[in-house]
Motif scaffolding. Structure first.
Motif, short mmCIF file in Angstrom:
data_model
loop_
_atom_site.label_atom_id
_atom_site.label_comp_id
_atom_site.label_asym_id
_atom_site.label_seq_id
_atom_site.Cartn_x
_atom_site.Cartn_y
_atom_site.Cartn_z
N THR A 1 0.86 -1.18 0.00
CA THR A 1 0.00 0.00 0.00
C THR A 1 0.90 1.23 0.00
OG1 THR A 1 -0.12 -0.08 2.42
CG2 THR A 1 -1.93 -1.07 1.20
N ASN A 2 0.48 2.27 -0.70
CA ASN A 2 1.30 3.47 -0.80
C ASN A 2 1.51 4.12 0.56
OD1 ASN A 2 1.43 3.16 -3.55
ND2 ASN A 2 -0.27 4.55 -3.97
N GLU A 3 2.68 4.68 0.75
CA GLU A 3 2.93 5.46 1.95
C GLU A 3 1.97 6.65 1.94
OE1 GLU A 3 4.49 6.73 5.54
OE2 GLU A 3 4.84 4.84 4.50
N SER A 4 1.17 6.78 2.99
CA SER A 4 0.08 7.76 3.00
C SER A 4 0.52 9.07 3.61
CB SER A 4 -1.11 7.20 3.77
OG SER A 4 -2.20 8.09 3.73
N ASP A 5 -0.18 10.12 3.21
CA ASP A 5 -0.04 11.40 3.89
C ASP A 5 -0.30 11.19 5.38
OD1 ASP A 5 -0.18 13.98 4.83
OD2 ASP A 5 -2.06 14.46 3.86
N TYR A 6 0.55 11.74 6.22
CA TYR A 6 0.47 11.49 7.66
C TYR A 6 -0.90 11.86 8.23
CZ TYR A 6 1.80 11.56 12.60
OH TYR A 6 1.86 11.31 13.94
N TYR A 7 -1.51 12.90 7.69
CA TYR A 7 -2.79 13.38 8.23
C TYR A 7 -3.99 12.89 7.41
CZ TYR A 7 -0.02 16.36 11.26
OH TYR A 7 0.86 16.80 12.19
N SER B 1 -7.15 10.53 6.42
CA SER B 1 -8.16 9.95 7.29
C SER B 1 -8.03 8.44 7.41
CB SER B 1 -9.56 10.31 6.79
OG SER B 1 -9.95 9.45 5.74
N SER B 2 -8.52 7.92 8.52
CA SER B 2 -8.48 6.48 8.77
C SER B 2 -9.29 5.72 7.71
CB SER B 2 -9.05 6.17 10.16
OG SER B 2 -9.07 4.80 10.42
N ILE B 3 -10.42 6.27 7.30
CA ILE B 3 -11.23 5.62 6.28
C ILE B 3 -10.45 5.48 4.98
CG2 ILE B 3 -13.25 5.92 4.78
CD1 ILE B 3 -14.73 7.10 7.14
N GLU B 4 -9.82 6.57 4.55
CA GLU B 4 -9.08 6.55 3.30
C GLU B 4 -7.87 5.63 3.38
OE1 GLU B 4 -9.94 7.71 0.44
OE2 GLU B 4 -11.75 8.66 1.20
N ARG B 5 -7.21 5.60 4.53
CA ARG B 5 -6.06 4.70 4.71
C ARG B 5 -6.51 3.25 4.59
NH1 ARG B 5 -1.56 6.86 8.36
NH2 ARG B 5 -1.80 9.12 8.36
N ALA C 1 -5.82 14.07 20.09
CA ALA C 1 -5.56 13.22 18.92
C ALA C 1 -5.60 14.03 17.62
CB ALA C 1 -6.57 12.08 18.88
N ILE C 2 -5.51 13.33 16.50
CA ILE C 2 -5.43 13.98 15.19
C ILE C 2 -6.81 13.96 14.53
CG2 ILE C 2 -4.26 14.00 12.96
CD1 ILE C 2 -2.01 12.37 14.32
N LYS C 3 -7.43 15.10 14.44
CA LYS C 3 -8.81 15.19 13.97
C LYS C 3 -8.96 14.65 12.55
CE LYS C 3 -10.46 19.24 12.82
NZ LYS C 3 -11.05 20.60 12.84
N LYS C 4 -8.06 14.99 11.67
CA LYS C 4 -8.20 14.59 10.27
C LYS C 4 -8.16 13.08 10.08
CE LYS C 4 -6.41 18.82 8.14
NZ LYS C 4 -5.37 19.38 7.25
N ILE C 5 -7.43 12.41 10.97
CA ILE C 5 -7.33 10.95 10.84
C ILE C 5 -8.56 10.27 11.42
CG2 ILE C 5 -6.05 8.90 11.55
CD1 ILE C 5 -3.51 10.52 11.50
#
Length: 600
Positions: A384-390, A392-396, A542-546
């Motif tokens: 899986t591609n290395e994801s943007d740190y921020y 979202s959990s759904i997209e990851r 925590a991280i809201k965007k994730i």
């Protein structure tokens, strides 16, 4: 020459090899004597416009990079008895044209294919020896009753007179481009054979095959007699061979294309999600998208035993496997043994950590996806591609199906309840004095760790304000263990209804019947959003965007959020908690606004 002298029993099929200028030269040499010309190219509208503006040719498209695949695509578009299969960087000279013209006038005998005598121009120099790329498909004239593959079979084929001039790269830079193109072709060719290499076999092939190619070109094909051009061509071909193996592994193995091509053969998939309830709810879009696109696959889920209720009754899940939150070595070993009896075709660990990766490494499966949120990804066959740190959990989580070449069609979360569960919630709430003519506002004043908890004193003030409104009825929910801490809320409001002796499924059903949920950064607010119940979240460190990937208006999910410098501190306790510095009045105002614009 007018069109009456053109041959209508012959079609030229031209494989586009990347140079528009050389294609023009090729078509100019064919246009005067061949009635039908087909150019096979990738889907590139700009190239299409440029060709169409200069030549009256038929265009067709082929995604595959191999010349053979392009010719086969062109063959499907022709109905003439003879075809001329060449590349866009080749020129049919006058003598060869005459030989072709004479040949197509004769009746078809035992020989159905005729090779075209190749002259190679490489690095601006005409070569004495026709050096050609390894396993390159020879350009030829053929009767359409014969297939392309026969040219590569053993046995002699008649060669026509004349000369077919192929223009290779003019510079080292163009040669490098050709190397990449040929590497892509060889990767496609390896994939077409559907061979599964062991790691050792693959490494040996990738190392030995380029050496063989170099020897073939430089020694056997007399490349050493061509001087600089010969050694350059041999090195380029050997590099293309090596890069072809590397590209095959990059695109087809860890890139997932090999698995994508075999998706219909998959029978069972295991999803590992060893996370808390809220994270599991955020995983439901992955499960739904997977089942929708692979409806015949059996989907199993492995998670913590206390988190499994959010997956129960989900029609997209066929089997469940659980572990306690702090499993013993014996627990883990028993689970691994059980899972190894099932022979999963694919395992997805969507939110990997130490234990999830350990379990993944011990389960036998030909295909594994290990999606790390943080740290170095390992223990996978498909990357899986290395994801943007921020991100979202759904997209990851959905990246797991994207790595298979599938597209995510929707991202909403979901939980499923039975009619009996909903009826139970309704009756239980009514028996506790809940008045459904009022706006039922559920408050969850606790969280998994104390740093995420808005102070109870502020919750008390908020509940008192809500309770003063005749159109609102606040209720509280917590676990039985948390009740000793929460019961102080009853000091000012003795008749406040507190649900604490309930299961997770019962908690979910009660939330389903509410008009608003006010929560710390915890699971009830995720449950509410899955049901479309308006939600207010008092967000901590925590991280809201994730972990809160919801739209404020569309999902009716409002987040109180302070962007403090110490955010992402990863602490579980804090005496300050400035990230939760919200007043009861502002939370009350937001609650009233979300419940109904008529409430004043």
């Amino acid at each position: 020459m007018n069109t009456s002298t053109k041959h209508n029993n012959l079609t030229a099929i031209v494989s586009f090899e990347g140079s528009l200028a050389k294609l023009y030269s090729c078509l100019q040499a064919l246009d005067t004597w061949i009635m039908q010309i087909i150019v096979v190219l990738p889907e590139d509208r700009e190239i299409e416009k440029k060709i169409a503006s200069k030549f009256n040719v038929l265009l067709c498209y082929q995604k595959s990079s191999t010349t053979k695949a392009k010719w086969e695509s062109g063959l499907n578009q022709t109905n003439t008895p003879w075809v001329l299969l060449i590349r866009s960087n080749e020129i049919v000279t006058g003598q060869l044209r005459q030989a072709i013209t004479e040949k197509i006038k004769t009746s078809v005998g035992k020989t159905h294919k005729y090779l075209l005598p190749l002259t190679m121009v490489f690095l601006k120099k005409r070569l004495k020896y026709p050096l050609d790329w390894n396993n390159s498909q020879a350009s030829h004239l053929a009767h359409t009753s014969k297939v392309i593959n026969d040219v590569n079979q053993q046995g002699k084929h008649e060669t026509l007179g004349g000369e077919l001039v192929r223009y290779g790269g003019d510079t080292i830079s163009e040669c490098a481009h050709s190397v990449i193109q040929k590497a892509e072709e060889r990767a496609d060719s390896l994939a077409q054979h559907k061979t599964h290499f062991s790691t050792t076999s693959f490494l040996l092939r990738a190392l030995i095959s380029p050496i063989k190619v170099f020897i073939r070109i430089y020694i056997l094909k007399k490349g050493f007699k061509e001087g600089f051009e010969g050694i350059t061509f041999a090195i380029c071909d050997a590099h293309a061979e090596l890069l072809g193996y590397l590209r095959y592994h990059e695109l087809y193995v860890r890139g997932g294309k090999l698995l994508y091509d075999n998706l219909p053969s998959l029978k069972s998939i295991l999803i590992i999600k060893l996370r808390d309830i809220g994270d599991n709810i955020l995983c439901t879009p992955l499960i739904r998208n997977l089942k929708q696109q692979l409806p015949n696959v059996s989907i199993s889920v492995l998670t913590w035993s206390y988190s499994i209720p959010v997956f129960e009754k989900n029609p997209h899940i066929d089997n469940f496997f659980v572990l306690p939150k702090n499993p013993s070595t014996l627990n883990i070993r028993k689970l691994q043994n059980k899972l190894n009896t099932i022979n999963f075709d694919l395992i997805m660990s969507t939110h990997s950590g130490g234990l999830a990766s350990k379990i993944l490494s011990k389960i036998k499966s030909p295909n594994k996806i290990n999606n790390f949120y943080r740290g170095r990804n390992k223990i996978f066959t498909v990357l899986t591609n290395e994801s943007d740190y921020y991100r979202s959990s759904i997209e990851r989580d959905l990246d797991c199906i994207r790595s298979l070449g599938l597209k995510a069609k929707n991202t909403y979360t979901e939980i499923f309840l039975t009619s009996d569960e909903i009826t139970w919630a309704r009756k239980t709430m009514e028996s506790k004095g809940i008045d459904f003519t009022k706006k039922i506002t559920l408050i969850h004043p606790t969280a998994a760790v104390s740093i995420r908890e808005w102070p109870l004193e502020k919750f008390k003030q908020l509940i008192r304000s809500l309770n003063n409104k005749t159109t609102i009825q606040p209720i509280v929910i917590c676990t039985e263990l948390e009740y000793s801490k929460v019961k102080v809320l009853l000091d000012d409001i003795p008749d406040l209804v507190v649900f604490n002796k309930i299961t997770v499924r019962q908690m979910i059903a009660i939330i389903h019947e509410c008009d608003l949920v006010i929560d710390n950064d915890s699971s009830p607010s995720h449950v509410a959003t899955a049901f479309g119940v308006p939600t207010i979240v008092l967000f901590s460190q925590a991280i809201k965007k994730i972990f809160r990937p919801y739209h404020q208006e569309k999902d009716q999910h409002f987040i109180f959020y302070n962007d403090v410098d110490c955010r992402e501190c990863e602490l579980t306790e804090c005496d300050d908690r400035i990230c939760l510095d919200f007043s009861p009045d502002e939370v009350y105002d937001r609650a009233v606004k979300m419940l109904s614009p008529e409430i004043k």
